[in-house]
Design an enzyme around this catalytic site. Structure first.
Site, PDB file in Angstrom:
ATOM      1  N   ALA A 116       0.854  -1.188   0.000  1.00  0.00           N
ATOM      2  CA  ALA A 116       0.000   0.000   0.000  1.00  0.00           C
ATOM      3  C   ALA A 116       0.891   1.239   0.000  1.00  0.00           C
ATOM      4  O   ALA A 116       2.104   1.143   0.176  1.00  0.00           O
ATOM      5  CB  ALA A 116      -0.924   0.010   1.213  1.00  0.00           C
ATOM      6  N   LYS A 117       0.293   2.396  -0.178  1.00  0.00           N
ATOM      7  CA  LYS A 117       1.045   3.652  -0.094  1.00  0.00           C
ATOM      8  C   LYS A 117       0.075   4.805   0.087  1.00  0.00           C
ATOM      9  O   LYS A 117      -1.057   4.767  -0.400  1.00  0.00           O
ATOM     10  CB  LYS A 117       1.865   3.887  -1.379  1.00  0.00           C
ATOM     11  CG  LYS A 117       3.095   4.749  -1.155  1.00  0.00           C
ATOM     12  CD  LYS A 117       4.183   3.962  -0.424  1.00  0.00           C
ATOM     13  CE  LYS A 117       5.467   4.774  -0.297  1.00  0.00           C
ATOM     14  NZ  LYS A 117       6.543   3.951   0.299  1.00  0.00           N
ATOM     15  N   GLY A 118       0.545   5.812   0.795  1.00  0.00           N
ATOM     16  CA  GLY A 118      -0.215   7.046   0.949  1.00  0.00           C
ATOM     17  C   GLY A 118       0.585   8.219   0.431  1.00  0.00           C
ATOM     18  O   GLY A 118       1.821   8.178   0.398  1.00  0.00           O
TER      19      GLY A 118
END
Length: 392
Positions: free
Chosen positions: A73-75
């Protein structure tokens, strides 16, 4: 290219700025990936980073280890971290993302954000921790949390262990490539873009291994010295954003424009700052033999094709800069203790084995190291899914 499990865009009601979250996949219901803050950050960028995190997790899968591989995931937040509004924006982003962080997204520092800032903002946003979603997977949550906190309290020569582990991994990838090519360390020159957490630690470890750092670039420009820079002095003169106080430069050091690090007479380039730093146009300036991607996605695909055609090897980010993420989980799950000697030894063994495996696969398949790393990850993802289950 698979469709991610979750992709969302958030708009801040105070500033109108946007933030993003992409969950590429879940393993045992959890994903892993940092939160970056930079002006111009986009959803597509975050999606690419999330896919990379799925591969990083897979590449470090060891069926004998306690470390449970997670999904990727990544933000991202579209804002300059130096902006006076940045911290408040970060808190509101984390408040908006709280249900995801509590349930299935573990996050931490990335470009533009330090872990202590993320931790402070997470508390203000009402979170227990930025990695609390992984707690249900731990055999001894209290012991694991204490071990990770103790590890973050360790300092080595005045720098936190958490700020050094990633650079140790980058350095080991470079050293492995040199060893395979039979190139002596003392004859190897290095240019580094970015002297923040990752770039600074990489420069330190490579210098201590006997290589010569001849150029470093920060937001003010490039500092170069063909005889070698005093890396320890430059590291001591950095601000929180990796910008060097020019007052510490020696008579032989010279200042040059920012992009001059690309054309430095060096065998190794280490882009350790922003994504997309090397494109189809400026790659023509590069004379180095290796590029080690300490940053995420610093070399555009079209540039990598052109570089490969003229014999420049790109050591890919999914391998090279994966030690930071892995160190968190090795420590939390108990594969290593809160000790710098143990951490560096484990990183060196793991990163050398992974880099060597990647380069050997590239040679055997007649492909680039990136294609080889992706192939290794593709082999492992079904194994992980079969063992732990895949929630998509």
């Amino acid at each position: 290219m698979t469709t991610p499990l979750l992709s969302l865009t958030w708009t801040d009601h105070v500033t109108g700025r946007q933030g993003f979250l992409v969950v590429d996949r879940l393993v045992r219901g959890v994903s892993s990936g940092g939160l970056r803050m930079r002006p111009g950050c986009t959803l597509d960028e975050v999606a690419g980073l999330a896919r990379g995190m799925s591969m990083k997790e897979a590449l470090h899968y060891d069926p004998e280890a306690r470390y449970v591989p997670l999904g990727g995931a990544k933000g991202g937040i579209d804002c300059d971290p130096r902006d006076p509004e940045a911290y408040g924006l970060l808190v509101r982003y984390l408040q908006a993302m709280r249900p995801y962080i509590e349930s299935f997204w573990t996050t931490g520092e990335d470009l533009g954000l330090s872990q202590d800032v993320v931790d402070r903002a997470a508390v203000e946003a009402g979170l227990v921790s930025s990695v609390q979603a992984v707690y249900p997977l731990l055999d001894d949550e209290a012991g694991a949390r204490r071990r990770l906190a103790d590890a973050f309290a360790v300092e080595v020569d005045g720098i936190g262990l958490d700020e050094l582990v990633g650079g140790c991994g980058v350095a080991e990838s470079v050293l492995t490539a040199l060893d395979r090519a039979g190139v002596p360390y003392w004859r190897t020159r290095v240019a580094v873009q970015g002297l923040g957490t990752m770039g600074g630690a990489t420069a330190r470890f490579l210098t201590r291994a006997g290589l010569t750092v001849v150029a470093v670039a920060d937001i003010k420009g490039t500092i170069a010295n063909p005889a070698g820079l005093d890396i320890e002095a430059l590291l001591a003169a950095r601000d929180a954003y990796g910008t060097v106080d020019r007052a510490v430069l020696r008579p032989g050091d010279r200042e040059a424009p920012g992009e001059d690090w690309l054309a430095a007479e060096a065998e190794v380039l280490v882009p350790a700052a922003v994504s997309y730093a090397i494109d189809a146009t400026n790659q023509e300036r590069i004379t180095a033999r290796w590029i080690a991607e300490a940053a995420n996605m610093p070399v555009r695909p079209e540039a990598e094709d052109l570089l490969a055609a003229r014999g420049v090897t790109v050591l890919p980010d999914v391998v090279v800069n994966s030690a930071t993420n892995a160190w968190w989980w090795w420590t939390l799950f108990g594969d290593i203790g809160a000790d710098d000697v143990e951490a560096f030894a484990h990183i060196r063994r793991s990163m050398r084995a992974l880099t060597d495996r990647t380069l050997a696969r590239a040679e055997a398949d007649g492909t680039t190291p990136r294609a080889a790393a992706h192939a290794i990850a593709a082999d492992r993802l079904p194994v992980i899914a079969e063992r732990f289950g895949l929630h998509r």
